[in-house]
Design an enzyme around this catalytic site. Structure first.
Site, mmCIF file in Angstrom:
data_model
loop_
_atom_site.group_PDB
_atom_site.id
_atom_site.type_symbol
_atom_site.label_atom_id
_atom_site.label_comp_id
_atom_site.label_asym_id
_atom_site.label_seq_id
_atom_site.Cartn_x
_atom_site.Cartn_y
_atom_site.Cartn_z
ATOM 1 N N HIS A 37 0.827 -1.202 0.000
ATOM 2 C CA HIS A 37 0.000 0.000 0.000
ATOM 3 C C HIS A 37 0.866 1.259 0.000
ATOM 4 O O HIS A 37 0.582 2.226 -0.725
ATOM 5 C CB HIS A 37 -0.891 0.036 1.248
ATOM 6 N N LYS A 151 -2.064 -6.842 -8.011
ATOM 7 C CA LYS A 151 -2.343 -8.141 -7.391
ATOM 8 C C LYS A 151 -3.808 -8.513 -7.591
ATOM 9 O O LYS A 151 -4.133 -9.658 -7.886
ATOM 10 C CB LYS A 151 -2.007 -8.126 -5.898
#
Length: 287
Positions: A37, A151
């Site tokens: 992140h 992802k």
């Protein structure tokens, strides 16, 4: 760094940025932030003047037997990590702020076809939840660009499509999957793995890479390759959900002459659902 919890406070801050002519990037998250992140935040920092990270565990994208209640909520730790990463504003709304009349009465955004495949087939309604909350966040924040990790490859494809279809003036940027030192894709749900499962979890990524190598070597029996991978994962203690070889753009099953291919894999290991993917481009002149 500032944190706001209401749409009115968010819009007041965004309006001030706009009046200053600032370019705004949004990084949508569900919190429990890891290095992947923060890599998105760092990239956003390079592309925009202002970086806004949203932290919202979206109930609409969780199925009835999924981990909504147990999903980790770590706002204080997330705020510290984001401040260190150079984030400017955190938007951390409540469910009532996002869905003031309750999710059952809220308008839903549905992206057809592409959401019915892969994760969508095994998690009915999941991508409607994703598409709805992302559209809401886009309208709340009104960013110039938004950054997502690759992802969740299917999720990124869904968001690209809804942005095009709804003519939203937002640039969607996908960033490569951020991985642990052994190659495991970073995910908040990795915290659910036991030590033994964590050691084994890398096999999903390894199987994706091994299948990609077989395709590069010339194999085009995609269905057989998928079945071989599923059998191997099953034998090694996984409970495979799917292992699909697809066209990278349409996410439909790959054809013999496709040159942009993505291999999508999802499997349960204990109580943890792992997802990952590997993309490859084949040279048509040497194929």
């Amino acid at each position: 760094m500032k944190t706001v919890h209401t749409v009115s406070d968010l819009r007041e801050a965004v309006d001030a940025y706009r009046q200053q002519g600032k370019r705004i990037a949004l990084v949508p998250t569900m919190g429990n932030l890891h290095a992947g992140h923060l890599a998105l935040v760092h990239d956003a920092r390079e592309r925009a003047d202002i970086v806004i990270t949203s932290i919202f565990v979206n109930p609409l994208q969780f199925g009835p037997n999924e981990d909504l209640d147990s999903y980790p909520r770590t706002l204080a730790e997330d705020q510290n990590r984001l401040a260190d990463a150079g984030n400017d504003l955190v938007f951390a709304p409540s469910a009532r702020e996002v869905y003031p009349n309750g999710i059952e009465y809220h308008t839903h955004v549905t992206v057809p076809a592409i959401t019915e495949l892969h994760c969508g087939a095994s998690r009915p309604g999941h991508f409607t939840g994703v598409a709805t909350v992302v559209t809401i966040l886009f309208n709340m924040v009104r960013p110039d660009l938004a950054i997502f990790g690759e992802k969740d490859f299917q999720q990124l494809a869904v968001i690209r499509k809804l942005t095009r279809d709804l003519c939203l003036p937002i640039e969607i940027i996908g960033m490569p999957t951020f991985r642990e030192s052994d190659g495991l894709a970073m995910s908040s749900r990795n915290n659910y793995l036991t030590d033994a499962e964590r050691h084994k979890a890398i096999r999903l990524y390894e199987m994706l890479c091994e299948t990609a190598e077989r395709i590069k070597e010339g194999r085009r029996d995609f269905s057989t390759l998928s079945n071989e991978a599923i059998k191997t994962l099953d034998q090694e203690g996984f409970h495979p959900d799917y292992f699909n070889i697809v066209n990278s753009d349409s996410l439909e099953p790959a054809a013999y002459d496709d040159h942009n291919i993505t291999i999508l894999g999802a499997a349960w290991l204990g109580r943890t659902r792992l997802i990952d993917n590997v993309s490859l481009r084949l040279d048509p002149e040497t194929d």
